[in-house]
Design a protein around this motif. Structure first.
Motif, PDB file in Angstrom:
ATOM      1  N   GLU A 157      56.590  38.295 -21.655  1.00  0.00           N
ATOM      2  CA  GLU A 157      55.140  37.968 -21.890  1.00  0.00           C
ATOM      3  C   GLU A 157      54.650  38.066 -20.512  1.00  0.00           C
ATOM      4  O   GLU A 157      53.517  38.889 -20.268  1.00  0.00           O
ATOM      5  N   GLN A 158      55.054  37.315 -19.467  1.00  0.00           N
ATOM      6  CA  GLN A 158      54.350  37.252 -18.370  1.00  0.00           C
ATOM      7  C   GLN A 158      54.317  38.672 -17.488  1.00  0.00           C
ATOM      8  O   GLN A 158      53.396  39.171 -16.986  1.00  0.00           O
ATOM      9  N   GLU A 159      55.390  39.306 -17.623  1.00  0.00           N
ATOM     10  CA  GLU A 159      55.500  40.795 -17.138  1.00  0.00           C
ATOM     11  C   GLU A 159      54.695  41.807 -17.636  1.00  0.00           C
ATOM     12  O   GLU A 159      53.929  42.405 -16.756  1.00  0.00           O
ATOM     13  N   ALA A 161      51.700  40.905 -19.163  1.00  0.00           N
ATOM     14  CA  ALA A 161      50.194  40.453 -18.808  1.00  0.00           C
ATOM     15  C   ALA A 161      49.881  41.192 -17.229  1.00  0.00           C
ATOM     16  O   ALA A 161      49.001  41.600 -17.121  1.00  0.00           O
ATOM     17  N   GLU A 162      50.815  40.769 -16.435  1.00  0.00           N
ATOM     18  CA  GLU A 162      50.759  41.300 -15.239  1.00  0.00           C
ATOM     19  C   GLU A 162      50.879  43.023 -14.906  1.00  0.00           C
ATOM     20  O   GLU A 162      49.830  43.482 -14.258  1.00  0.00           O
ATOM     21  N   GLU A 165      47.216  43.866 -16.100  1.00  0.00           N
ATOM     22  CA  GLU A 165      46.419  43.826 -15.135  1.00  0.00           C
ATOM     23  C   GLU A 165      46.362  44.722 -14.129  1.00  0.00           C
ATOM     24  O   GLU A 165      45.429  45.550 -13.615  1.00  0.00           O
TER      25      GLU A 165
END
Length: 194
Positions: A157-159, A161-162, A165
């Motif tokens: 999930e975090q990857e 999102a990054e 961006e």
């Protein structure tokens, strides 16, 4: 049977050839990896200011594949990519996955870091094996794409999102002139906006 109305044995033979094709592609990729290694071997020329770093295996491979050294990059990258994930390669070699399906798994995870990619691929492989062991039909490439995307969102999930961006920062509109007073307008925009 007649064209358009195959008998069951013809369907089985058609599916078997697809499995053989996948097996052959996995083994051909294995041959490339055996010859060139799993990791790109980068060589820095003596006169670094005048040349770029290269993978010498591409130049060695090109003549035997009847390709230019630059054209060997794609097949070699794909081969290395598949064989970095042995459990996926095993499913492709044993006919559980046809080429169209395992290529989707690799493509949909290609922008992840190596650890996140391994997690997602292993999760998807486990789901595929479970479906197979339950006697359920394999996913179509479209269903596979959705399953992999879900796994990516769940396990990285975090990857994601990054990456979104970073991609958002690359938005653009370009105009390319064409003939007869025409031009093309191309836009790289968010999928939601599109």
């Amino acid at each position: 049977s007649k064209p358009g109305w195959p008998c069951p044995c013809q369907l089985i033979v058609a599916a078997a050839w697809q499995a053989v094709t996948s097996w052959s592609e996995v083994n051909a990729a294995g041959g490339l990896v055996d010859a060139c290694g799993l990791a790109e071997e980068v060589v820095q020329p003596d006169d670094f200011a005048k040349a770029t770093a290269t993978d010498p295996s591409r130049a060695e491979l090109a003549p035997v594949l009847h390709l230019s050294p630059g054209s060997t990059s794609g097949p070699l990258k794909s081969a290395r990519d598949l064989h970095l994930h042995p459990s996926l390669a095993t499913l492709a070699a044993d006919g559980t996955l046809f080429s169209s399906a395992w290529r989707v798994v690799l493509w949909e995870t290609s922008n992840l870091s190596a650890p996140a990619r391994r997690r997602v691929i292993e999760y998807v492989v486990d789901r595929i094996v479970t479906r197979r062991d339950q006697g359920r039909r394999p996913w179509t490439p479209g269903e596979m794409r959705k399953e992999v995307k879900r796994a990516v969102l769940r396990l990285a999930e975090q990857e994601v999102a990054e990456a979104r961006e970073r991609a958002r920062a690359k938005r653009r509109v370009s105009i390319t002139p064409d003939v007869d007073g025409m031009a093309w307008i191309n836009a790289l925009i968010s999928d939601v906006d599109a």
